[in-house]
Scaffold this motif. Sequence first.
Motif, PDB file in Angstrom:
ATOM      1  N   SER A  37       0.735  -1.042  -0.002  1.00  0.00           N
ATOM      2  CA  SER A  37       0.074  -0.125  -0.025  1.00  0.00           C
ATOM      3  C   SER A  37       0.920   1.143   0.102  1.00  0.00           C
ATOM      4  CB  SER A  37      -1.094   0.107   1.254  1.00  0.00           C
ATOM      5  OG  SER A  37      -1.611   1.320   1.459  1.00  0.00           O
ATOM      6  N   GLY A  40      -0.006   3.443   3.021  1.00  0.00           N
ATOM      7  CA  GLY A  40       0.422   2.599   4.249  1.00  0.00           C
ATOM      8  C   GLY A  40       2.012   3.175   4.450  1.00  0.00           C
ATOM      9  N   LEU A  43       2.459   6.816   5.211  1.00  0.00           N
ATOM     10  CA  LEU A  43       2.040   7.169   6.540  1.00  0.00           C
ATOM     11  C   LEU A  43       3.223   6.365   7.697  1.00  0.00           C
ATOM     12  CD1 LEU A  43       0.131   8.636   8.396  1.00  0.00           C
ATOM     13  CD2 LEU A  43      -1.498   6.499   8.429  1.00  0.00           C
ATOM     14  N   GLY A  44       3.577   5.083   7.104  1.00  0.00           N
ATOM     15  CA  GLY A  44       4.500   4.373   7.957  1.00  0.00           C
ATOM     16  C   GLY A  44       5.771   5.145   8.140  1.00  0.00           C
ATOM     17  N   ALA A  75       0.980   2.168  11.771  1.00  0.00           N
ATOM     18  CA  ALA A  75       0.813   3.396  10.784  1.00  0.00           C
ATOM     19  C   ALA A  75       0.553   2.879   9.433  1.00  0.00           C
ATOM     20  CB  ALA A  75       1.916   4.490  10.603  1.00  0.00           C
ATOM     21  N   TYR A  76       1.260   1.785   8.872  1.00  0.00           N
ATOM     22  CA  TYR A  76       1.242   1.204   7.686  1.00  0.00           C
ATOM     23  C   TYR A  76      -0.304   0.628   7.691  1.00  0.00           C
ATOM     24  CZ  TYR A  76       1.860  -1.880   3.722  1.00  0.00           C
ATOM     25  OH  TYR A  76       1.744  -2.512   2.571  1.00  0.00           O
ATOM     26  N   GLY A  77      -0.497  -0.229   8.457  1.00  0.00           N
ATOM     27  CA  GLY A  77      -2.109  -0.712   8.931  1.00  0.00           C
ATOM     28  C   GLY A  77      -2.955   0.151   8.323  1.00  0.00           C
ATOM     29  N   VAL A  78      -2.889   1.309   9.284  1.00  0.00           N
ATOM     30  CA  VAL A  78      -4.088   2.030   9.099  1.00  0.00           C
ATOM     31  C   VAL A  78      -3.876   2.988   7.793  1.00  0.00           C
ATOM     32  CG1 VAL A  78      -4.484   4.422  10.017  1.00  0.00           C
ATOM     33  CG2 VAL A  78      -3.879   2.984  11.544  1.00  0.00           C
ATOM     34  N   GLY A  79      -2.741   3.268   7.261  1.00  0.00           N
ATOM     35  CA  GLY A  79      -2.831   3.547   5.925  1.00  0.00           C
ATOM     36  C   GLY A  79      -3.464   2.933   4.706  1.00  0.00           C
ATOM     37  N   ALA A  80      -2.907   1.620   5.052  1.00  0.00           N
ATOM     38  CA  ALA A  80      -3.465   0.864   4.107  1.00  0.00           C
ATOM     39  C   ALA A  80      -4.731   0.460   3.964  1.00  0.00           C
ATOM     40  CB  ALA A  80      -2.739  -0.558   4.138  1.00  0.00           C
ATOM     41  N   TRP A  84      -7.182   1.310   1.134  1.00  0.00           N
ATOM     42  CA  TRP A  84      -8.618   0.428   0.589  1.00  0.00           C
ATOM     43  C   TRP A  84      -9.825   1.012   0.464  1.00  0.00           C
ATOM     44  CZ3 TRP A  84     -12.487  -1.763   3.248  1.00  0.00           C
ATOM     45  CH2 TRP A  84     -13.450  -2.718   2.810  1.00  0.00           C
TER      46      TRP A  84
END
Length: 198
Positions: A37, A40, A43-44, A75-80, A84
Amino acid sequence: MTPRVGHGDASGEAGAADTPKQQAERRSVLRRLRRLSLAGALLGTAAIWASGLPSLVPRPWFIQAVGAGLSLVIAYGVGAFFGWVYRSLGLPVLPARARKQVWQGLAIVAPIGVLITGWLGRGWQSDQRELIGMDPSVPLLWVAGSVLGVLVALLLLASSRGIVWVGRRVSALLGKVLPARLGVVIGVAATVVVTWSI
């Protein structure tokens, strides 16, 4: 007669060409990279840069590494997730060429930013330790804390993928003797319990 040249070059090019296996591996790597992502990653990157900021109390380099890794993963998870959602709404996205350029720029800027914020963070830690009456000397290894945080993040991601794989395997095995949905529920529950107990 002048000797004809070119056959040696052609054979050299053929020898240097990738084998079908190498081409397949390269395509596999490219497919995995495309699945990443961009939102993600952006943001990460911002999160791991911000992880060098001062906290309420000074922290050693290994705590910085763990904190940076956790910040990057979350942060990667939130951005991903939000990426999506954005794509699911059918909103316009960056063209493939623009995405490639952003990825290339991020690959250059991100590690430089990690080193800079690590260096600044070391100075902030020294100032903070001095303010509360502690020895202001901070080891140079603290700068590598954010760099090691990337390794921590990769370890966490690999662990999560391993847990998901185990859950799928358990669900598949249970699905052979139980109804499919019940097998999935029990498999997920068993995986969560075992993982939590570890």
